[in-house]
Design a protein around this motif. Sequence first.
Motif, PDB file in Angstrom:
ATOM      1  N   THR A  16       4.308  -6.810 -19.415  1.00 33.98           N
ATOM      2  CA  THR A  16       3.853  -5.447 -19.162  1.00 33.98           C
ATOM      3  C   THR A  16       3.134  -5.459 -17.828  1.00 33.98           C
ATOM      4  O   THR A  16       2.273  -6.303 -17.582  1.00 33.98           O
ATOM      5  CB  THR A  16       2.914  -4.963 -20.279  1.00 33.98           C
ATOM      6  N   GLY A  17       3.514  -4.530 -16.974  1.00 32.03           N
ATOM      7  CA  GLY A  17       2.907  -4.485 -15.648  1.00 32.03           C
ATOM      8  C   GLY A  17       3.335  -3.246 -14.902  1.00 32.03           C
ATOM      9  O   GLY A  17       3.756  -2.254 -15.509  1.00 32.03           O
ATOM     10  N   ASP A  18       3.253  -3.307 -13.590  1.00 30.41           N
ATOM     11  CA  ASP A  18       3.590  -2.174 -12.732  1.00 30.41           C
ATOM     12  C   ASP A  18       4.723  -2.545 -11.788  1.00 30.41           C
ATOM     13  O   ASP A  18       4.650  -3.553 -11.083  1.00 30.41           O
ATOM     14  CB  ASP A  18       2.389  -1.748 -11.881  1.00 30.41           C
ATOM     15  N   LEU A  19       5.751  -1.687 -11.778  1.00 33.49           N
ATOM     16  CA  LEU A  19       6.800  -1.778 -10.773  1.00 33.49           C
ATOM     17  C   LEU A  19       6.260  -1.202  -9.479  1.00 33.49           C
ATOM     18  O   LEU A  19       5.385  -0.337  -9.492  1.00 33.49           O
ATOM     19  CB  LEU A  19       8.021  -0.962 -11.190  1.00 33.49           C
ATOM     20  N   VAL A  60      14.200  -2.686 -19.083  1.00 32.79           N
ATOM     21  CA  VAL A  60      12.913  -2.243 -18.551  1.00 32.79           C
ATOM     22  C   VAL A  60      12.611  -0.898 -19.198  1.00 32.79           C
ATOM     23  O   VAL A  60      13.413   0.032 -19.106  1.00 32.79           O
ATOM     24  CB  VAL A  60      12.938  -2.107 -17.010  1.00 32.79           C
ATOM     25  N   ALA A  61      11.465  -0.809 -19.867  1.00 34.75           N
ATOM     26  CA  ALA A  61      11.049   0.430 -20.522  1.00 34.75           C
ATOM     27  C   ALA A  61      10.008   1.140 -19.668  1.00 34.75           C
ATOM     28  O   ALA A  61       9.070   0.507 -19.181  1.00 34.75           O
ATOM     29  CB  ALA A  61      10.455   0.125 -21.898  1.00 34.75           C
ATOM     30  N   VAL A  62      10.202   2.439 -19.496  1.00 34.58           N
ATOM     31  CA  VAL A  62       9.238   3.283 -18.791  1.00 34.58           C
ATOM     32  C   VAL A  62       9.020   4.546 -19.619  1.00 34.58           C
ATOM     33  O   VAL A  62       9.789   4.837 -20.538  1.00 34.58           O
ATOM     34  CB  VAL A  62       9.714   3.652 -17.358  1.00 34.58           C
ATOM     35  N   ALA A  69       0.820  -1.213   0.000  1.00 34.11           N
ATOM     36  CA  ALA A  69       0.000   0.000   0.000  1.00 34.11           C
ATOM     37  C   ALA A  69       0.850   1.257   0.000  1.00 34.11           C
ATOM     38  O   ALA A  69       0.393   2.312  -0.410  1.00 34.11           O
ATOM     39  CB  ALA A  69      -0.921  -0.004   1.217  1.00 34.11           C
ATOM     40  N   ARG A  70       2.074   1.160   0.451  1.00 32.06           N
ATOM     41  CA  ARG A  70       2.936   2.336   0.538  1.00 32.06           C
ATOM     42  C   ARG A  70       3.798   2.536  -0.700  1.00 32.06           C
ATOM     43  O   ARG A  70       4.529   3.524  -0.787  1.00 32.06           O
ATOM     44  CB  ARG A  70       3.827   2.233   1.762  1.00 32.06           C
ATOM     45  N   THR A  71       3.785   1.647  -1.628  1.00 30.96           N
ATOM     46  CA  THR A  71       4.621   1.794  -2.818  1.00 30.96           C
ATOM     47  C   THR A  71       3.910   2.621  -3.873  1.00 30.96           C
ATOM     48  O   THR A  71       2.695   2.751  -3.872  1.00 30.96           O
ATOM     49  CB  THR A  71       4.984   0.417  -3.419  1.00 30.96           C
ATOM     50  N   ARG A  72       4.712   3.187  -4.772  1.00 29.19           N
ATOM     51  CA  ARG A  72       4.170   3.896  -5.932  1.00 29.19           C
ATOM     52  C   ARG A  72       4.266   2.957  -7.125  1.00 29.19           C
ATOM     53  O   ARG A  72       5.328   2.413  -7.412  1.00 29.19           O
ATOM     54  CB  ARG A  72       4.985   5.165  -6.206  1.00 29.19           C
ATOM     55  N   ARG A  73       3.152   2.747  -7.786  1.00 32.84           N
ATOM     56  CA  ARG A  73       3.133   1.861  -8.949  1.00 32.84           C
ATOM     57  C   ARG A  73       3.490   2.648 -10.199  1.00 32.84           C
ATOM     58  O   ARG A  73       3.049   3.770 -10.378  1.00 32.84           O
ATOM     59  CB  ARG A  73       1.762   1.213  -9.085  1.00 32.84           C
ATOM     60  N   LEU A  74       4.298   2.028 -11.054  1.00 31.74           N
ATOM     61  CA  LEU A  74       4.745   2.667 -12.288  1.00 31.74           C
ATOM     62  C   LEU A  74       4.658   1.658 -13.423  1.00 31.74           C
ATOM     63  O   LEU A  74       5.266   0.581 -13.355  1.00 31.74           O
ATOM     64  CB  LEU A  74       6.187   3.171 -12.133  1.00 31.74           C
ATOM     65  N   SER A  75       3.911   1.995 -14.470  1.00 34.37           N
ATOM     66  CA  SER A  75       3.765   1.103 -15.629  1.00 34.37           C
ATOM     67  C   SER A  75       5.103   0.936 -16.341  1.00 34.37           C
ATOM     68  O   SER A  75       5.863   1.900 -16.491  1.00 34.37           O
ATOM     69  CB  SER A  75       2.747   1.668 -16.612  1.00 34.37           C
ATOM     70  N   CYS A  76       5.352  -0.291 -16.790  1.00 33.22           N
ATOM     71  CA  CYS A  76       6.599  -0.574 -17.493  1.00 33.22           C
ATOM     72  C   CYS A  76       6.429  -1.796 -18.382  1.00 33.22           C
ATOM     73  O   CYS A  76       5.418  -2.486 -18.329  1.00 33.22           O
ATOM     74  CB  CYS A  76       7.732  -0.810 -16.493  1.00 33.22           C
ATOM     75  N   VAL A 114      10.331   9.398  -3.844  1.00 22.76           N
ATOM     76  CA  VAL A 114      10.163   7.990  -4.231  1.00 22.76           C
ATOM     77  C   VAL A 114      11.359   7.579  -5.088  1.00 22.76           C
ATOM     78  O   VAL A 114      11.933   8.394  -5.809  1.00 22.76           O
ATOM     79  CB  VAL A 114       8.827   7.779  -4.985  1.00 22.76           C
ATOM     80  N   GLU A 115      11.738   6.312  -4.972  1.00 22.02           N
ATOM     81  CA  GLU A 115      12.877   5.855  -5.760  1.00 22.02           C
ATOM     82  C   GLU A 115      12.527   5.804  -7.241  1.00 22.02           C
ATOM     83  O   GLU A 115      11.357   5.698  -7.617  1.00 22.02           O
ATOM     84  CB  GLU A 115      13.362   4.497  -5.265  1.00 22.02           C
ATOM     85  N   THR A 116      13.533   5.872  -8.081  1.00 24.62           N
ATOM     86  CA  THR A 116      13.350   5.766  -9.521  1.00 24.62           C
ATOM     87  C   THR A 116      13.442   4.288  -9.922  1.00 24.62           C
ATOM     88  O   THR A 116      13.944   3.459  -9.145  1.00 24.62           O
ATOM     89  CB  THR A 116      14.442   6.550 -10.276  1.00 24.62           C
ATOM     90  N   PRO A 117      12.987   3.941 -11.129  1.00 24.46           N
ATOM     91  CA  PRO A 117      13.153   2.550 -11.583  1.00 24.46           C
ATOM     92  C   PRO A 117      14.621   2.116 -11.578  1.00 24.46           C
ATOM     93  O   PRO A 117      14.932   0.991 -11.200  1.00 24.46           O
ATOM     94  CB  PRO A 117      12.583   2.571 -12.996  1.00 24.46           C
ATOM     95  N   LEU A 118      15.524   3.019 -11.960  1.00 31.28           N
ATOM     96  CA  LEU A 118      16.950   2.686 -11.983  1.00 31.28           C
ATOM     97  C   LEU A 118      17.465   2.402 -10.570  1.00 31.28           C
ATOM     98  O   LEU A 118      18.198   1.434 -10.355  1.00 31.28           O
ATOM     99  CB  LEU A 118      17.743   3.811 -12.631  1.00 31.28           C
TER     100      LEU A 118
END
Length: 147
Positions: free
Chosen positions: A23-26, A71-73, A5-12, A38-42
């Motif tokens: 295809t999903g959410d990090l 990983v593409a964002v 619940a505390r994470t930020r979801r990011l499509s990738c 918030v941390e970056t995908p990298l």
Amino acid sequence: MSDWARTRRLSCRVVLSSDEPLTGDLHLQPLGSPEHPVETPLEMLNRPERFFALAVDDDVRLISKDAVRAVAVERDQMESHPLARRVEVQLRTDDGADYRGTVEIELAPPSNRLLDFLNQPEPFLALLADDQSWCLNRHRLLWVRPL
């Protein structure tokens, strides 16, 4: 309560060494500072943990970072560093795929060559392309050519 619940979801889109791309959410962790909330995908991919979670539809896959080629964002989801030296490159991965874009080198001279950047210990590097950004696994790169 779950930490999800505390994470930020990011499509990738995750390109794996075998199997079809996913295809999903990090799930990116909150870091807590106003300048860097918030941390970056990298950053997530370069953490020492060997697996990361990817939400795919109503399911969760725990993905081995060693099996990830790229990983593409969306382009705006990667931090840009205004003081970094930018180098246009073409990269080829071990499956024969070519990627083109810009890498940002933030190393002190005299060790700020492209070769020095590629030899950094972090397993993933960022490539900023026109339409999207990529986190590429350095261990899956066959060669890199400056353009």
